[in-house]
Design a protein around this motif. Structure first.
Motif, short mmCIF file in Angstrom:
data_model
loop_
_atom_site.label_atom_id
_atom_site.label_comp_id
_atom_site.label_asym_id
_atom_site.label_seq_id
_atom_site.Cartn_x
_atom_site.Cartn_y
_atom_site.Cartn_z
N THR A 11 72.70 88.08 43.18
CA THR A 11 72.88 87.12 43.85
C THR A 11 73.39 87.70 45.17
O THR A 11 73.41 88.75 45.50
CB THR A 11 73.78 86.41 43.14
OG1 THR A 11 74.05 85.10 43.90
CG2 THR A 11 75.27 86.93 43.04
N SER A 12 73.42 86.52 46.23
CA SER A 12 74.06 87.12 47.60
C SER A 12 75.67 87.36 47.53
O SER A 12 76.34 86.69 46.46
CB SER A 12 73.90 86.01 48.40
OG SER A 12 74.14 84.78 48.16
N THR A 75 70.87 82.48 41.98
CA THR A 75 70.32 83.79 41.52
C THR A 75 68.94 84.25 42.17
O THR A 75 68.06 83.21 42.29
CB THR A 75 69.55 83.56 39.99
OG1 THR A 75 70.75 82.90 39.17
CG2 THR A 75 69.25 84.80 39.24
N LEU A 76 68.89 85.37 42.46
CA LEU A 76 68.06 85.88 43.55
C LEU A 76 66.86 86.88 42.46
O LEU A 76 65.48 86.50 42.82
CB LEU A 76 68.34 86.85 44.68
CG LEU A 76 69.45 86.25 45.57
CD1 LEU A 76 69.76 87.31 46.48
CD2 LEU A 76 68.62 85.17 46.17
N ARG A 77 67.27 87.67 41.70
CA ARG A 77 66.28 88.36 40.84
C ARG A 77 66.70 88.48 39.75
O ARG A 77 68.02 88.74 39.39
CB ARG A 77 65.94 89.68 41.56
CG ARG A 77 65.17 89.93 42.67
CD ARG A 77 64.89 91.43 43.18
NE ARG A 77 66.17 92.12 42.93
CZ ARG A 77 65.83 93.49 42.77
NH1 ARG A 77 64.88 93.97 42.52
NH2 ARG A 77 67.12 94.32 42.85
N SER A 167 61.34 87.40 40.63
CA SER A 167 62.11 87.40 42.11
C SER A 167 61.95 85.76 42.77
O SER A 167 60.85 85.33 42.95
CB SER A 167 61.02 88.18 43.07
OG SER A 167 61.67 88.24 44.31
N VAL A 169 63.07 84.11 45.22
CA VAL A 169 62.69 83.71 46.51
C VAL A 169 61.09 83.87 46.70
O VAL A 169 60.50 83.00 47.08
CB VAL A 169 63.47 84.62 47.65
CG1 VAL A 169 63.19 84.21 48.91
CG2 VAL A 169 64.95 84.29 47.67
#
Length: 174
Positions: A11-12, A75-77, A167, A169
């Motif tokens: 996450t960021s 959540t990004l990956r 992934s 994004v």
């Protein structure tokens, strides 16, 4: 941090708590209300222990992402982990050799290392992981990836296809 996660999620910076809540909600949607989700101490990295097969979780999450992309805000990956060992080159080599048997003779592979909080060099980790795997290496377009995720004193290892990592994004753009 969990000692035996079977998923890692990114996450960021600063969104770790939100991502943990999001992952908990998503896991409950697919029927896993007993999952354990914990921050790792690494900024933006979350460890997850699910009762389900991590590869199946990723496929179910992918389906949710395609049907309801708004469910993924933080959540990004999401990365599957098959085995966890101490961060020791001998243990990494042993498990990599064991999991490497999943790479068929006609398949190519590469080793991908993501390391955090370790003094081991990426080169030493790659050499240990690949030492006993006698398959063709393809750095650009491998059939399988021997993934080594080092988080301090613990290392998660998996043999995956390139599409086994979710992934968020990239897939939202499809």
């Amino acid at each position: 941090m969990l000692s035996d996660p079977n998923l890692l999620a990114t996450t960021s910076r600063g969104n770790e708590s939100n991502a943990c809540s999001e992952l908990c909600r998503l896991l409950e949607q697919i029927g896993d209300s007993a999952s354990i989700i914990d921050k790792t101490g690494v900024v933006g990295l979350i460890a997850v222990k699910t009762a389900f097969n991590p590869f199946e979780v990723i496929e179910k999450f992918r389906k949710i992402l395609h049907e309801r992309p708004y469910e993924f805000r933080y959540t990004l990956r999401i990365i599957p982990i098959e085995k966890v060992v101490r961060t020791d080159l001998g243990e990494i080599q042993s498990v990599a050799t064991e999991l490497g048997s999943k790479i068929k003779e006609n398949e190519s592979f590469r080793v991908t290392v993501e390391k955090r909080f370790t003094e081991n060099s990426a080169r030493d980790i790659v050499e240990a992981a690949a030492a006993n795997i006698e398959r063709k290496v393809d750095l650009n377009n491998p059939d399988k990836i021997l993934l080594v995720e080092v988080v301090g004193g613990l290392t998660g290892i998996s043999v995956i296809r390139p599409d086994n990592i979710l992934s968020v994004v990239k897939e939202k753009l499809l």
